[in-house]
Design an enzyme around this catalytic site. Structure first.
Site, PDB file in Angstrom:
ATOM      1  N   LYS A 123       0.827  -1.193   0.133  1.00 46.98           N
ATOM      2  CA  LYS A 123       0.000   0.053  -0.050  1.00 46.98           C
ATOM      3  C   LYS A 123       0.728   1.165   0.080  1.00 46.98           C
ATOM      4  O   LYS A 123       0.477   2.021  -0.835  1.00 46.98           O
ATOM      5  CB  LYS A 123      -0.893   0.041   1.292  1.00 46.98           C
ATOM      6  CG  LYS A 123      -1.723   1.214   1.329  1.00 46.98           C
ATOM      7  CD  LYS A 123      -2.714   0.751   2.465  1.00 46.98           C
ATOM      8  CE  LYS A 123      -3.602   1.899   2.991  1.00 46.98           C
ATOM      9  NZ  LYS A 123      -4.460   1.757   3.985  1.00 46.98           N
TER      10      LYS A 123
ATOM     11  N   HIS B  99      -4.375 -34.304  17.061  1.00 47.34           N
ATOM     12  CA  HIS B  99      -3.216 -35.248  17.275  1.00 47.34           C
ATOM     13  C   HIS B  99      -1.893 -34.148  18.147  1.00 47.34           C
ATOM     14  O   HIS B  99      -0.987 -34.822  18.157  1.00 47.34           O
ATOM     15  CB  HIS B  99      -2.721 -35.933  16.355  1.00 47.34           C
ATOM     16  CG  HIS B  99      -3.676 -37.098  15.707  1.00 47.34           C
ATOM     17  ND1 HIS B  99      -3.771 -38.148  16.107  1.00 47.34           N
ATOM     18  CD2 HIS B  99      -4.815 -36.681  14.737  1.00 47.34           C
ATOM     19  CE1 HIS B  99      -4.902 -38.666  15.340  1.00 47.34           C
ATOM     20  NE2 HIS B  99      -5.489 -38.030  14.726  1.00 47.34           N
TER      21      HIS B  99
ATOM     22  N   GLU C  56      10.436  -4.609   4.508  1.00 48.17           N
ATOM     23  CA  GLU C  56      10.456  -5.924   4.198  1.00 48.17           C
ATOM     24  C   GLU C  56      10.524  -6.142   2.820  1.00 48.17           C
ATOM     25  O   GLU C  56      11.158  -6.693   1.955  1.00 48.17           O
ATOM     26  CB  GLU C  56       9.619  -6.885   4.908  1.00 48.17           C
ATOM     27  CG  GLU C  56       9.927  -6.900   6.474  1.00 48.17           C
ATOM     28  CD  GLU C  56       9.444  -5.919   7.246  1.00 48.17           C
ATOM     29  OE1 GLU C  56       8.696  -5.007   6.754  1.00 48.17           O
ATOM     30  OE2 GLU C  56       9.149  -6.372   8.568  1.00 48.17           O
TER      31      GLU C  56
ATOM     32  N   GLY D 143      -4.947  -2.538   5.351  1.00 46.44           N
ATOM     33  CA  GLY D 143      -4.085  -3.763   4.733  1.00 46.44           C
ATOM     34  C   GLY D 143      -4.956  -5.127   4.830  1.00 46.44           C
ATOM     35  O   GLY D 143      -5.030  -5.949   4.216  1.00 46.44           O
ATOM     36  N   ARG D 144      -5.385  -5.205   6.365  1.00 37.62           N
ATOM     37  CA  ARG D 144      -5.763  -6.700   6.610  1.00 37.62           C
ATOM     38  C   ARG D 144      -7.329  -6.469   6.028  1.00 37.62           C
ATOM     39  O   ARG D 144      -8.061  -7.907   6.383  1.00 37.62           O
ATOM     40  CB  ARG D 144      -5.579  -6.655   8.238  1.00 37.62           C
ATOM     41  CG  ARG D 144      -6.372  -5.664   9.138  1.00 37.62           C
ATOM     42  CD  ARG D 144      -5.933  -5.838  10.460  1.00 37.62           C
ATOM     43  NE  ARG D 144      -6.392  -4.792  11.251  1.00 37.62           N
ATOM     44  CZ  ARG D 144      -5.859  -3.586  11.485  1.00 37.62           C
ATOM     45  NH1 ARG D 144      -4.763  -3.203  10.813  1.00 37.62           N
ATOM     46  NH2 ARG D 144      -6.204  -2.713  12.206  1.00 37.62           N
TER      47      ARG D 144
ATOM     48  N   LYS E   9       9.333  -1.019  14.843  1.00 37.15           N
ATOM     49  CA  LYS E   9      10.011  -0.930  13.635  1.00 37.15           C
ATOM     50  C   LYS E   9      10.827   0.247  13.625  1.00 37.15           C
ATOM     51  O   LYS E   9      12.109   0.217  13.165  1.00 37.15           O
ATOM     52  CB  LYS E   9       8.875  -0.202  12.591  1.00 37.15           C
ATOM     53  CG  LYS E   9       7.658  -1.149  12.214  1.00 37.15           C
ATOM     54  CD  LYS E   9       7.002  -0.340  10.726  1.00 37.15           C
ATOM     55  CE  LYS E   9       5.623  -1.163  10.815  1.00 37.15           C
ATOM     56  NZ  LYS E   9       4.803  -0.365   9.985  1.00 37.15           N
TER      57      LYS E   9
ATOM     58  N   GLU F 221      -4.823  -7.769  15.032  1.00 36.38           N
ATOM     59  CA  GLU F 221      -4.471  -6.382  14.903  1.00 36.38           C
ATOM     60  C   GLU F 221      -5.529  -5.482  15.042  1.00 36.38           C
ATOM     61  O   GLU F 221      -5.273  -4.018  15.061  1.00 36.38           O
ATOM     62  CB  GLU F 221      -3.614  -6.355  13.370  1.00 36.38           C
ATOM     63  CG  GLU F 221      -2.813  -5.015  13.136  1.00 36.38           C
ATOM     64  CD  GLU F 221      -1.885  -5.155  11.959  1.00 36.38           C
ATOM     65  OE1 GLU F 221      -0.753  -4.696  12.059  1.00 36.38           O
ATOM     66  OE2 GLU F 221      -2.401  -5.571  10.845  1.00 36.38           O
TER      67      GLU F 221
HETATM   68  C1  G6Q Z   1      -2.744  -4.147   7.846  1.00 33.82           C
HETATM   69  C2  G6Q Z   1      -1.477  -3.541   8.457  1.00 33.82           C
HETATM   70  C3  G6Q Z   1      -0.145  -4.151   7.928  1.00 33.82           C
HETATM   71  C4  G6Q Z   1       0.363  -3.848   6.498  1.00 33.82           C
HETATM   72  C5  G6Q Z   1       1.699  -4.091   6.384  1.00 33.82           C
HETATM   73  C6  G6Q Z   1       2.102  -4.053   4.772  1.00 33.82           C
HETATM   74  O1  G6Q Z   1      -3.770  -3.847   8.365  1.00 33.82           O
HETATM   75  O2  G6Q Z   1      -1.752  -2.169   8.026  1.00 33.82           O
HETATM   76  O3  G6Q Z   1      -0.113  -5.553   8.116  1.00 33.82           O
HETATM   77  O4  G6Q Z   1      -0.721  -4.453   5.727  1.00 33.82           O
HETATM   78  O5  G6Q Z   1       2.505  -3.491   7.183  1.00 33.82           O
HETATM   79  O6  G6Q Z   1       1.977  -2.665   4.521  1.00 33.82           O
HETATM   80  P1  G6Q Z   1       2.141  -2.108   3.040  1.00 33.82           P
HETATM   81  O7  G6Q Z   1       1.132  -2.777   2.202  1.00 33.82           O
HETATM   82  O8  G6Q Z   1       2.168  -0.719   3.000  1.00 33.82           O
HETATM   83  O9  G6Q Z   1       3.502  -2.449   2.579  1.00 33.82           O
END
Ligand code: G6Q
Length: 549
Positions: A207, A386, A213, A269-270, A506, A355
């Site tokens: 996003k 199991h 990462e 994001g989620r 972070k 989250e």
């Molecule tokens: C989700 C969070 C988080 C996000 C990641 C990746 O709700 O905001 O998990 O999706 O940190 O972020 P980017 O899409 O900006 O790389």
């Protein structure tokens, strides 16, 4: 906006009902009410939700519904669907429901109807997915794409990775799909180990397009492609596309913004797997099936928006989660899908639930007085049986469980599905009713073994059934949990849509990276433990002792 705290009459009423429940048992509830299974089973949008093995009574449900009303749930649902800025700490609307809104719907953000934008992106995604699937899109050396690697993390990984696994049966098996998320180089190395750069496409999903990462993995992927194309920078345009809201960063990376699929800051994001973040899903299953998935979510959206709370599956699921976590004190909850294709669903739900609702202050900044989001975890059945089910049945903590099953299997082999379903049903039965000591003794078990072989029962669970694991069914399951999470957040009075709790680590890592990489011994100003750990890693990195002791 209504805020319900522990002193509110509606909370007291639920607490009083919980008091009665703590003294009773599920066995008694079933004995007292022969219509119980039917009374506490609701169906809608292709989902069946049996919560009769939860500590629900008509009275409890009425009080929970009254609590939701006191917290303003009906208004909050409308506010979300209308596009109000309900994510108040980030001043954003929360409109994952717009991602699956019908073409003729009108949802305005700042006076602009966003639904046509959503459908424009879906159409561009579909055109691109068809090009990849048909082999029309060619890599730099003219080969069709045989492998798609999604690079993303968190919300830009867990949804697509889960959906690919869940819908693999419906996917084009001629294309290999991989998901790279961890900054540990192992993730990238293993993902591309057996891939050929000339027919591999990377989807960089981020996003913000600044996530360390993802950008680190994307740069390594670019080097991998460039190394194979003899440094020909034009290869990047044939082997990389981006999914992002940040066009300038995408361009800076070297990806043609013509190959960028956008989304919007009102998609968390989620909550983004139905947006362009689902591009890998669409390539895998095709645009029509992707639209079926969205239609499944939309059916649950409509149900959530229109059904009375007492017959509203996501609302009931959310209210029972609040009841278990806050009133009955169960700090964890397990999700147990009896479908191997759903094996990543618990991991996906960990993020969606924790989250969103792992929060300790309310919208106005005051502390929440009761426990909030439970620790959510799980594994597919029957494997978990199991492993950790021992604790579910005889441990000292009570873990409310969601069993998820599909009535029709995707692979019909002999007895497999009957055995699978029998186990799912039996586990819920065993958790609820257990096996009393007297019954164990009556079987002739020696007295010293009776306590070991006794099952206390009285452990709540819900059972969620879908017909078959289709794209549509997955869409319904995802929306069910999304709206359950929303319901919980409203009752607790928290913001389910921010995630400030991921920031501090972070920031600290940004300080430690140069300390690990510095060629000269840095002055360390952390606590003694952190300083010592940094020195140990530095020593190993510089060829010194790699003995961690
Ligand atoms: C989700 C969070 C988080 C996000 C990641 C990746 O709700 O905001 O998990 O999706 O940190 O972020 P980017 O899409 O900006 O790389």
């Amino acid at each position: 906006m209504a805020m319900v705290n522990k002193t509110h009459a509606a909370w007291h009423a639920v607490d009083a009902a919980a008091e009665g429940i703590r003294r009773g048992s599920l066995a008694e509830l079933f004995a007292r009410d022969p219509g119980r299974a039917e009374r506490f089973t609701t169906s809608a949008a292709g989902l069946l939700f049996d919560y009769s093995k939860q500590f629900a009574t008509t009275d409890v449900v009425e009080r929970l519904v009254a609590l939701a009303e006191a917290a303003g749930l009906p208004d909050r649902i409308e506010a979300m669907f209308r596009g109000d800025r309900i994510n108040t700490t980030e001043q954003r609307p929360v409109l994952h429901v717009a991602l699956r809104a019908p073409r003729d719907a009108v949802i305005e953000v700042d006076g602009r109807n966003v639904v046509p934008d959503v459908h424009d992106v879906l159409e561009r995604m579909a055109a691109f997915a068809r090009e990849i699937r048909s082999g029309t899109w060619r890599g730099a050396s003219g080969k069709p794409i045989r492998a798609v690697v999604n690079i993303g993390i968190g919300g830009s990984d867990l949804g697509p990775a889960m959906a690919y696994e869940a819908l693999r049966f419906h996917a084009d098996r001629g294309i290999e799909f991989r998901f790279v998320s961890n900054v540990d180089g192992t993730d990238f190395a293993e993902a591309v180990l057996d891939l050929d750069p000339s027919d591999t496409l990377f989807i960089v999903s981020s996003k913000t397009f600044t996530t360390i990462e993802t950008m680190t993995n994307a740069r390594t992927a670019r080097e991998w492609i460039l190394a194979a194309s003899g440094g020909d920078a034009t290869a990047v345009a044939r082997h990389f596309v981006a999914v992002s809201t940040n066009a300038s960063e995408v361009a800076r990376f070297g990806i043609d913004t013509g190959n960028m699929f956008g989304f919007w800051d009102w998609v968390g994001g989620r909550y983004s797997m139905g947006s362009a973040i689902g591009l890998s899903t669409m390539i895998a299953i095709g645009p029509e099936a992707f639209h079926d998935m969205l239609a499944g979510s939309r059916a649950v959206d409509e149900h959530f928006r229109t059904a009375p709370l007492a017959a509203n599956i996501p609302a009931l699921h959310g209210l029972l989660t609040v009841f278990n976590a806050s009133l009955l004190g169960h700090a964890t909850a397990a999700v147990l899908p009896y479908d191997q294709y759903l094996r990543r669903f618990p991991a996906y739900l960990q993020q969606l639930t924790m989250e969103s609702n792992g929060k300790r202050v309310r919208l106005d900044g005051s502390p929440v007085e009761s426990p909030t989001g439970p620790v959510v975890w799980g594994e597919p059945g029957t494997n978990g049986q199991h492993s950790f089910y021992q604790l579910l049945h005889q441990g000292t903590v009570v873990v409310p469980c969601d069993f998820i099953g599909c009535l029709r299997p995707l692979h019909e082999f002999g007895q497999h599905h009957a055995i699978l379903m029998a186990n799912m049903i039996a586990q819920a039965e065993a958790l609820a009713f257990g096996k009393p000591a007297a019954a164990v003794a009556a079987e002739g078990v020696s007295p010293e073994l009776v306590p070991h072989r006794t099952f206390p029962g009285n452990r709540p669970s819900s059972t969620i059934l879908v017909d078959q694991l289709t794209p549509r069914a997955l869409g319904t399951l995802v929306a069910l949990y999304e709206h359950s999470v929303f319901t919980q957040g409203v009752v607790w009075g928290i913001n389910s849509f921010d995630q400030w709790g991921v920031e501090l680590g972070k920031v600290l890592a940004q300080r430690i990276i140069p300390e690990l990489e510095s060629p000269t011994e840095p002055v360390l100003g952390h606590d003694a433990s952190t300083n010592a750990l940094i020195r140990r890693v530095r020593r190993a990195r510089s060829g010194g002792s790699t003995d961690p002791s």
